[in-house]
Scaffold this motif. Structure first.
Motif, PDB file in Angstrom:
ATOM      1  N   GLU A 306      42.968  35.005  40.243  1.00 13.96           N
ATOM      2  CA  GLU A 306      42.201  36.076  39.596  1.00 13.96           C
ATOM      3  C   GLU A 306      40.802  36.084  40.213  1.00 13.96           C
ATOM      4  O   GLU A 306      40.279  35.030  40.586  1.00 13.96           O
ATOM      5  N   ALA A 307      40.216  37.272  40.329  1.00 13.15           N
ATOM      6  CA  ALA A 307      38.987  37.370  41.118  1.00 13.15           C
ATOM      7  C   ALA A 307      37.970  38.341  40.529  1.00 13.15           C
ATOM      8  O   ALA A 307      38.320  39.342  39.883  1.00 13.15           O
ATOM      9  N   LEU A 308      36.708  38.011  40.787  1.00 13.37           N
ATOM     10  CA  LEU A 308      35.566  38.888  40.507  1.00 13.37           C
ATOM     11  C   LEU A 308      34.782  39.038  41.800  1.00 13.37           C
ATOM     12  O   LEU A 308      34.381  38.046  42.412  1.00 13.37           O
ATOM     13  N   PHE A 309      34.585  40.292  42.235  1.00 11.77           N
ATOM     14  CA  PHE A 309      33.797  40.580  43.426  1.00 11.77           C
ATOM     15  C   PHE A 309      32.545  41.366  43.034  1.00 11.77           C
ATOM     16  O   PHE A 309      32.636  42.325  42.258  1.00 11.77           O
ATOM     17  N   ILE A 310      31.418  40.957  43.551  1.00  9.91           N
ATOM     18  CA  ILE A 310      30.175  41.707  43.384  1.00  9.91           C
ATOM     19  C   ILE A 310      29.737  42.156  44.771  1.00  9.91           C
ATOM     20  O   ILE A 310      29.609  41.327  45.686  1.00  9.91           O
ATOM     21  N   TYR A 311      29.531  43.444  44.944  1.00  8.44           N
ATOM     22  CA  TYR A 311      29.234  43.989  46.264  1.00  8.44           C
ATOM     23  C   TYR A 311      28.244  45.140  46.147  1.00  8.44           C
ATOM     24  O   TYR A 311      27.916  45.591  45.033  1.00  8.44           O
ATOM     25  N   THR A 312      27.760  45.616  47.267  1.00  7.74           N
ATOM     26  CA  THR A 312      26.829  46.750  47.272  1.00  7.74           C
ATOM     27  C   THR A 312      27.521  47.974  47.846  1.00  7.74           C
ATOM     28  O   THR A 312      28.305  47.884  48.796  1.00  7.74           O
ATOM     29  N   ASP A 313      27.204  49.136  47.255  1.00  9.12           N
ATOM     30  CA  ASP A 313      27.721  50.400  47.778  1.00  9.12           C
ATOM     31  C   ASP A 313      26.781  50.919  48.865  1.00  9.12           C
ATOM     32  O   ASP A 313      25.766  50.269  49.171  1.00  9.12           O
ATOM     33  N   PRO A 314      27.086  52.064  49.500  1.00 13.30           N
ATOM     34  CA  PRO A 314      26.223  52.578  50.575  1.00 13.30           C
ATOM     35  C   PRO A 314      24.769  52.810  50.173  1.00 13.30           C
ATOM     36  O   PRO A 314      23.889  52.832  51.036  1.00 13.30           O
ATOM     37  N   LYS A 315      24.511  52.947  48.882  1.00 11.34           N
ATOM     38  CA  LYS A 315      23.141  53.137  48.408  1.00 11.34           C
ATOM     39  C   LYS A 315      22.496  51.820  47.980  1.00 11.34           C
ATOM     40  O   LYS A 315      21.431  51.809  47.365  1.00 11.34           O
ATOM     41  N   GLU A 316      23.152  50.698  48.308  1.00  7.65           N
ATOM     42  CA  GLU A 316      22.664  49.357  47.992  1.00  7.65           C
ATOM     43  C   GLU A 316      22.644  49.054  46.498  1.00  7.65           C
ATOM     44  O   GLU A 316      21.932  48.157  46.040  1.00  7.65           O
ATOM     45  N   ASN A 317      23.430  49.785  45.731  1.00  7.76           N
ATOM     46  CA  ASN A 317      23.582  49.490  44.310  1.00  7.76           C
ATOM     47  C   ASN A 317      24.682  48.451  44.118  1.00  7.76           C
ATOM     48  O   ASN A 317      25.699  48.469  44.818  1.00  7.76           O
ATOM     49  N   TRP A 318      24.489  47.551  43.143  1.00  7.48           N
ATOM     50  CA  TRP A 318      25.511  46.551  42.852  1.00  7.48           C
ATOM     51  C   TRP A 318      26.727  47.214  42.213  1.00  7.48           C
ATOM     52  O   TRP A 318      26.607  48.058  41.323  1.00  7.48           O
ATOM     53  N   GLN A 319      27.901  46.792  42.668  1.00 13.65           N
ATOM     54  CA  GLN A 319      29.153  47.236  42.083  1.00 13.65           C
ATOM     55  C   GLN A 319      30.020  46.022  41.804  1.00 13.65           C
ATOM     56  O   GLN A 319      29.829  44.957  42.412  1.00 13.65           O
ATOM     57  N   VAL A 320      30.969  46.183  40.903  1.00 10.39           N
ATOM     58  CA  VAL A 320      31.837  45.063  40.511  1.00 10.39           C
ATOM     59  C   VAL A 320      33.294  45.492  40.584  1.00 10.39           C
ATOM     60  O   VAL A 320      33.656  46.592  40.151  1.00 10.39           O
ATOM     61  N   TYR A 321      34.107  44.621  41.152  1.00 12.41           N
ATOM     62  CA  TYR A 321      35.561  44.792  41.097  1.00 12.41           C
ATOM     63  C   TYR A 321      36.150  43.493  40.572  1.00 12.41           C
ATOM     64  O   TYR A 321      35.775  42.402  41.029  1.00 12.41           O
ATOM     65  N   GLN A 322      37.069  43.597  39.614  1.00  5.80           N
ATOM     66  CA  GLN A 322      37.711  42.402  39.091  1.00  5.80           C
ATOM     67  C   GLN A 322      39.180  42.672  38.828  1.00  5.80           C
ATOM     68  O   GLN A 322      39.584  43.806  38.555  1.00  5.80           O
ATOM     69  N   THR A 323      39.975  41.633  38.936  1.00  5.77           N
ATOM     70  CA  THR A 323      41.390  41.761  38.636  1.00  5.77           C
ATOM     71  C   THR A 323      41.581  41.813  37.124  1.00  5.77           C
ATOM     72  O   THR A 323      40.707  41.422  36.355  1.00  5.77           O
ATOM     73  N   LYS A 324      42.745  42.279  36.719  1.00  4.35           N
ATOM     74  CA  LYS A 324      43.038  42.386  35.286  1.00  4.35           C
ATOM     75  C   LYS A 324      43.004  41.006  34.633  1.00  4.35           C
ATOM     76  O   LYS A 324      42.488  40.842  33.522  1.00  4.35           O
ATOM     77  N   GLY A 325      43.531  40.006  35.317  1.00  2.00           N
ATOM     78  CA  GLY A 325      43.554  38.667  34.749  1.00  2.00           C
ATOM     79  C   GLY A 325      42.172  38.093  34.559  1.00  2.00           C
ATOM     80  O   GLY A 325      41.915  37.372  33.582  1.00  2.00           O
ATOM     81  N   PHE A 326      41.259  38.395  35.476  1.00  2.00           N
ATOM     82  CA  PHE A 326      39.881  37.924  35.333  1.00  2.00           C
ATOM     83  C   PHE A 326      39.221  38.625  34.140  1.00  2.00           C
ATOM     84  O   PHE A 326      38.522  37.986  33.339  1.00  2.00           O
ATOM     85  N   GLU A 327      39.471  39.894  34.016  1.00  2.00           N
ATOM     86  CA  GLU A 327      38.910  40.645  32.885  1.00  2.00           C
ATOM     87  C   GLU A 327      39.421  40.099  31.558  1.00  2.00           C
ATOM     88  O   GLU A 327      38.669  40.024  30.570  1.00  2.00           O
ATOM     89  N   ASP A 328      40.673  39.685  31.525  1.00  2.00           N
ATOM     90  CA  ASP A 328      41.274  39.208  30.273  1.00  2.00           C
ATOM     91  C   ASP A 328      40.627  37.916  29.755  1.00  2.00           C
ATOM     92  O   ASP A 328      40.627  37.665  28.544  1.00  2.00           O
ATOM     93  N   ILE A 329      40.092  37.083  30.652  1.00  2.00           N
ATOM     94  CA  ILE A 329      39.479  35.817  30.207  1.00  2.00           C
ATOM     95  C   ILE A 329      37.962  35.917  30.095  1.00  2.00           C
ATOM     96  O   ILE A 329      37.293  34.935  29.799  1.00  2.00           O
ATOM     97  N   THR A 330      37.422  37.128  30.300  1.00  2.00           N
ATOM     98  CA  THR A 330      35.974  37.343  30.217  1.00  2.00           C
ATOM     99  C   THR A 330      35.593  37.674  28.791  1.00  2.00           C
ATOM    100  O   THR A 330      36.118  38.611  28.188  1.00  2.00           O
ATOM    101  N   VAL A 331      34.671  36.897  28.225  1.00  2.00           N
ATOM    102  CA  VAL A 331      34.216  37.153  26.850  1.00  2.00           C
ATOM    103  C   VAL A 331      32.850  37.847  26.841  1.00  2.00           C
ATOM    104  O   VAL A 331      32.393  38.307  25.803  1.00  2.00           O
ATOM    105  N   TYR A 332      32.207  37.901  28.005  1.00  2.00           N
ATOM    106  CA  TYR A 332      30.947  38.634  28.135  1.00  2.00           C
ATOM    107  C   TYR A 332      30.820  39.130  29.563  1.00  2.00           C
ATOM    108  O   TYR A 332      31.158  38.429  30.521  1.00  2.00           O
ATOM    109  N   SER A 333      30.353  40.370  29.721  1.00  2.00           N
ATOM    110  CA  SER A 333      30.067  40.932  31.037  1.00  2.00           C
ATOM    111  C   SER A 333      28.762  41.699  30.961  1.00  2.00           C
ATOM    112  O   SER A 333      28.497  42.389  29.959  1.00  2.00           O
ATOM    113  N   SER A 334      27.948  41.592  32.003  1.00  2.00           N
ATOM    114  CA  SER A 334      26.659  42.279  32.003  1.00  2.00           C
ATOM    115  C   SER A 334      26.800  43.761  32.296  1.00  2.00           C
ATOM    116  O   SER A 334      25.844  44.508  32.194  1.00  2.00           O
ATOM    117  N   ASN A 335      28.001  44.206  32.685  1.00  2.00           N
ATOM    118  CA  ASN A 335      28.191  45.628  32.995  1.00  2.00           C
ATOM    119  C   ASN A 335      28.302  46.459  31.731  1.00  2.00           C
ATOM    120  O   ASN A 335      28.844  46.019  30.734  1.00  2.00           O
TER     121      ASN A 335
END
Length: 335
Positions: A306-335
């Motif tokens: 399971e994975a969480l990726f933090i990356y920048t888009d073409p405008k240098e804004n932070w973006q997040v991609y996560q798998t469903k399994g990673f989301e399921d065990i997350t009890v807090y997210s800053s997004n």
């Protein structure tokens, strides 16, 4: 690797669990150029720090390139060495992951790590010609294991386990504790973490994942997870880098084994959850080399990561991609 995971809500106390005479014991110390923090529920508060330190010392004697007498140092210098089961266990796993990731992870990366100043001996000559020369000694297919011995196609090949050894050490300490009947524990070494069972409050251990910032912020966590018999490891380039004193350029510590140069990517950080901390450690480094899209494609056929990726888009804004399994065990997210 060296890294972005930090502990959250690990309460150091002397209270027992609700159902037994187990007491939460916490051990701290230094190892592998970093710190460790290990907490476990132990009958009558028995401490296992002496045994844990012995395990850590054994790993150093096997895999530390900073110890001249270690197994890896002797192999790198083509000197005789005693057969080392721990070393072979890590090397065989490293070669397997190298094959799976088409060389994005490569334990023969030592010459390039040293060239860029992140290894045990920095190479002073900086030139494209030197990179080409050193790259000829890099390649996981040039190393194999035969009858318990390491076989190198070229004596100049050197190994580096920096991106897998800490995760392996976490797994090894886990094995040590379980052999002594400890089944509720949290092990953290240099940011790599493995949790099993419950904490002193009979709840799952909670682990915080830092935001990818060069400085630690007050609102520091990107996510908080509850781990249920799982490991987590992370990789990112935003806190570990070197600045060339002549050119002023900033070099990221993740080196692409194929190009021999620091990775250039919009991927700021990756955090992986697996059963084995050794695998999470190595895959996290590989994904930083592979980049976001290749890593996402890799995960399509892997239900054990399971994975969480933090990356920048073409405008240098932070973006997040996560798998469903990673989301399921997350009890807090800053997004």
């Amino acid at each position: 690797m060296k890294n972005i995971l930090l502990l959250l809500s690990i309460v150091i106390c002397s209270c027992g669990s609700k159902s037994s005479n187990e007491i939460l014991v916490s051990n701290y110390g230094f190892t592998q150029g970093t710190t460790y923090n290990i907490s476990y529920r132990s009958p009558n508060a028995q401490s296992y720090q002496v045994g844990i330190d012995s395990v850590l010392h054994t790993v150093d004697l096997s895999m530390s390139t900073y110890i001249d007498s270690s197994t890896i140092s002797k192999i790198n210098r083509n000197e005789p060495y005693e057969k080392d089961g721990l070393f072979l266990r890590v090397l065989e796993t490293a070669l397997q992951i190298a094959e799976e990731t088409n060389g994005a992870f490569d334990p023969t990366i030592a010459p390039m790590v040293n060239y860029w100043g992140f290894g045990f001996k920095e190479i002073s000559e900086k030139s494209e010609a030197k990179i080409v020369e050193l790259s000829k000694t890099v390649g996981y297919k040039k190393v194999s294991v035969l009858n318990g011995s390491v076989v190198k196609e070229d004596p100049s090949i050197q190994l580096d386990f920096n991106a897998i050894a800490q995760g392996f050490t976490v797994d090894l300490v886990s094995e040590y504790l379980q052999k002594h009947g400890i089944v509720n524990y949290m092990i953290e070494i240099g940011g790599e973490v493995k949790c099993k069972g419950l904490n002193a409050d009979d709840k799952l251990w909670r682990i915080g994942v830092d935001k990818p910032s060069e400085t630690i912020q007050e609102n520091r966590f990107q996510a908080i997870l509850e781990l249920n018999n799982q490991s987590i490891a992370s990789s990112g380039n935003y806190r570990k880098f070197k600045i060339d004193q002549v050119t002023g350029k900033k070099y990221a510590h993740t080196i692409n084994p194929i190009t021999g140069k620091p990775v250039l990517t919009n991927l700021l950080a990756v955090s992986l959850v697996t059963e084995s901390c050794m695998h999470a450690d190595a895959y996290a480094t590989a994904f930083m080399v592979m980049g976001l899209e290749a890593s996402k494609n890799f995960l399509k056929n892997r239900n054990d990561i399971e994975a969480l990726f933090i990356y920048t888009d073409p405008k240098e804004n932070w973006q997040v991609y996560q798998t469903k399994g990673f989301e399921d065990i997350t009890v807090y997210s800053s997004n």
